[in-house]
Motif scaffolding. Sequence first.
Motif, PDB file in Angstrom:
ATOM      1  N   TRP A 289      25.110 -24.504 -34.534  1.00  0.00           N
ATOM      2  CA  TRP A 289      25.147 -23.848 -33.217  1.00  0.00           C
ATOM      3  C   TRP A 289      24.314 -22.570 -33.252  1.00  0.00           C
ATOM      4  CZ3 TRP A 289      26.174 -19.173 -31.152  1.00  0.00           C
ATOM      5  CH2 TRP A 289      26.266 -19.126 -29.760  1.00  0.00           C
ATOM      6  N   ARG A 290      24.450 -21.795 -34.318  1.00  0.00           N
ATOM      7  CA  ARG A 290      23.725 -20.515 -34.417  1.00  0.00           C
ATOM      8  C   ARG A 290      22.204 -20.768 -34.445  1.00  0.00           C
ATOM      9  NH1 ARG A 290      25.384 -16.049 -32.988  1.00  0.00           N
ATOM     10  NH2 ARG A 290      27.399 -16.580 -33.855  1.00  0.00           N
TER      11      ARG A 290
ATOM     12  N   PRO B 284      35.474 -14.666 -32.241  1.00  0.00           N
ATOM     13  CA  PRO B 284      35.868 -16.073 -32.110  1.00  0.00           C
ATOM     14  C   PRO B 284      37.001 -16.466 -33.063  1.00  0.00           C
ATOM     15  CG  PRO B 284      33.628 -15.875 -32.976  1.00  0.00           C
ATOM     16  CD  PRO B 284      34.031 -14.534 -32.516  1.00  0.00           C
TER      17      PRO B 284
ATOM     18  N   LEU C 132      36.823 -17.290 -25.435  1.00  0.00           N
ATOM     19  CA  LEU C 132      37.132 -17.818 -26.777  1.00  0.00           C
ATOM     20  C   LEU C 132      38.604 -18.193 -26.913  1.00  0.00           C
ATOM     21  CD1 LEU C 132      34.997 -15.090 -28.512  1.00  0.00           C
ATOM     22  CD2 LEU C 132      34.473 -17.528 -28.625  1.00  0.00           C
TER      23      LEU C 132
ATOM     24  N   LEU D 206      30.343 -25.288 -26.526  1.00  0.00           N
ATOM     25  CA  LEU D 206      29.895 -23.901 -26.364  1.00  0.00           C
ATOM     26  C   LEU D 206      28.389 -23.978 -26.172  1.00  0.00           C
ATOM     27  CD1 LEU D 206      30.529 -20.781 -26.742  1.00  0.00           C
ATOM     28  CD2 LEU D 206      29.752 -21.112 -29.077  1.00  0.00           C
TER      29      LEU D 206
ATOM     30  N   PHE E 214      32.772 -20.261 -40.881  1.00  0.00           N
ATOM     31  CA  PHE E 214      31.919 -21.000 -39.936  1.00  0.00           C
ATOM     32  C   PHE E 214      30.864 -21.876 -40.628  1.00  0.00           C
ATOM     33  CE2 PHE E 214      33.633 -19.910 -36.020  1.00  0.00           C
ATOM     34  CZ  PHE E 214      33.670 -18.550 -35.762  1.00  0.00           C
TER      35      PHE E 214
ATOM     36  N   ASP F 250      27.496 -14.106 -27.404  1.00  0.00           N
ATOM     37  CA  ASP F 250      28.436 -15.058 -27.998  1.00  0.00           C
ATOM     38  C   ASP F 250      29.618 -14.489 -28.769  1.00  0.00           C
ATOM     39  OD1 ASP F 250      26.056 -15.404 -30.341  1.00  0.00           O
ATOM     40  OD2 ASP F 250      28.064 -15.683 -31.129  1.00  0.00           O
ATOM     41  N   ARG F 251      29.614 -13.201 -29.061  1.00  0.00           N
ATOM     42  CA  ARG F 251      30.784 -12.578 -29.664  1.00  0.00           C
ATOM     43  C   ARG F 251      30.969 -11.197 -29.027  1.00  0.00           C
ATOM     44  NH1 ARG F 251      30.523 -14.010 -36.240  1.00  0.00           N
ATOM     45  NH2 ARG F 251      30.091 -16.215 -35.935  1.00  0.00           N
TER      46      ARG F 251
ATOM     47  N   ARG G 235      40.115 -17.669 -31.006  1.00  0.00           N
ATOM     48  CA  ARG G 235      40.349 -19.125 -31.067  1.00  0.00           C
ATOM     49  C   ARG G 235      41.674 -19.433 -31.755  1.00  0.00           C
ATOM     50  NH1 ARG G 235      34.074 -20.973 -32.411  1.00  0.00           N
ATOM     51  NH2 ARG G 235      33.362 -20.796 -30.253  1.00  0.00           N
TER      52      ARG G 235
ATOM     53  N   HIS H 129      37.594 -23.898 -36.321  1.00  0.00           N
ATOM     54  CA  HIS H 129      37.041 -23.007 -35.294  1.00  0.00           C
ATOM     55  C   HIS H 129      35.591 -23.339 -34.961  1.00  0.00           C
ATOM     56  CE1 HIS H 129      40.160 -19.516 -35.936  1.00  0.00           C
ATOM     57  NE2 HIS H 129      40.734 -20.674 -35.716  1.00  0.00           N
ATOM     58  N   ASN H 130      34.919 -24.133 -35.774  1.00  0.00           N
ATOM     59  CA  ASN H 130      33.622 -24.681 -35.323  1.00  0.00           C
ATOM     60  C   ASN H 130      33.360 -26.036 -35.956  1.00  0.00           C
ATOM     61  OD1 ASN H 130      32.667 -24.072 -37.947  1.00  0.00           O
ATOM     62  ND2 ASN H 130      30.704 -23.321 -37.175  1.00  0.00           N
TER      63      ASN H 130
ATOM     64  N   ASP I  87      32.303 -26.195 -30.514  1.00  0.00           N
ATOM     65  CA  ASP I  87      30.857 -26.010 -30.449  1.00  0.00           C
ATOM     66  C   ASP I  87      30.159 -27.173 -29.766  1.00  0.00           C
ATOM     67  OD1 ASP I  87      29.851 -24.154 -33.503  1.00  0.00           O
ATOM     68  OD2 ASP I  87      30.664 -23.504 -31.564  1.00  0.00           O
TER      69      ASP I  87
ATOM     70  N   GLU J  78      24.397 -19.518 -40.068  1.00  0.00           N
ATOM     71  CA  GLU J  78      25.587 -20.082 -40.707  1.00  0.00           C
ATOM     72  C   GLU J  78      25.969 -21.438 -40.167  1.00  0.00           C
ATOM     73  OE1 GLU J  78      25.536 -17.624 -38.587  1.00  0.00           O
ATOM     74  OE2 GLU J  78      27.064 -18.025 -37.076  1.00  0.00           O
ATOM     75  N   SER J  79      25.527 -21.763 -38.939  1.00  0.00           N
ATOM     76  CA  SER J  79      25.948 -23.046 -38.354  1.00  0.00           C
ATOM     77  C   SER J  79      24.825 -23.637 -37.512  1.00  0.00           C
ATOM     78  CB  SER J  79      27.179 -22.819 -37.458  1.00  0.00           C
ATOM     79  OG  SER J  79      26.816 -22.057 -36.311  1.00  0.00           O
TER      80      SER J  79
END
Length: 320
Positions: A39-40, A164, A131, A269, A192, A113-114, A168, A220-221, A249, A36-37
């Motif tokens: 970062w992921r 998160p 978070l 992050l 996200f 991470d979660r 957050r 949030h990201n 992030d 999804e991002s």
Amino acid sequence: MKSTKAIVGAGVLASMLMLSSSVFAQTVGFSQIGSESGWRAAETTLTQQQAKERGIDLKFADAQQKQENQIKALRSFIAQGVDAILLAPVVATGWDSVLEEAKEADIPVILLDRMVDSSDDLYLTAVGSDLVHEGNVAGQWLVDELGGKDCNVVELQGTTGSSPAIDRKNGFEQAIKGHDNIKLIRSQTGDFTRTKGKEVMESFLKAEDGGKNICALYAHNDDMAVGAIQAIKEAGLKPGEDILVVSIDAVPDIFQAMAAGEANATVELTPNMAGPAFDALAAYTKDGTMPPKFIQTESKLYTKDDDPMKVYEEKKDLGY
Ligand code: GZL
């Protein structure tokens, strides 16, 4: 004689090292949320790199953001008899039964991470950031940046029900509490992603006099922030100036936006959650060393004063 002894010694040492690494060469199942991002994507890349470096056979399952796919993957890993499971849980609830099954199969689970709402005896450890603190750092940056100036803030939340998104939000609200000049006027999930972040920001802008009534965005990201920046520009406003942008992030693209004056701050992050996770697993496998239930990664604030293009260059090849 001495040189022969040295050769024999080295041979013994080498075979011991081989044995030790093969003893810990394991099969690990990794249930990843999706992609999804940015970062992921980096977390996935780094986890695969870390596994390869450690001789771990990593079985990767992408859940496409669906909890039922993660639960199916965990049950498949259990049936295969993997040595351990890594789980990045898309949402915080609904994990008790499958985690019980892993425990009954004596397969340690490590959260990445979660967090989950399940009892902590159902997982070996969790690797992640604080978070709430991340949201707090973002909120405190805005308080300091505004210096008492009135500001209507809009918020792009992460995936509904994820730790998160919950934490957050709470952390940010704690930071702005008591600062009556700052008002959170709209808040909605952007899941996200850049696409949803742009869409929701477009709706905020339409609802708030074309954005004239909005002074700041908290996302949030970074991916949602990058999508929102596009929406702000298309509305004829200047992101980073007309609407301040703070997110979380520290992915490479937010530093490009910062260098262009279109974003103001991000809270880092690390995407390398697997390193600490595999270290804890190796110690546990070797001699039963119990890790702490939470292995915290740091959260660093970056602003445009931190040479954003230099940071971009440092991060751009890390798999985002
Ligand atoms: C937070 C992590 C979040 C990232 C997002 O620990 O779960 O998920 O901040 C990602 O980019 O979608």
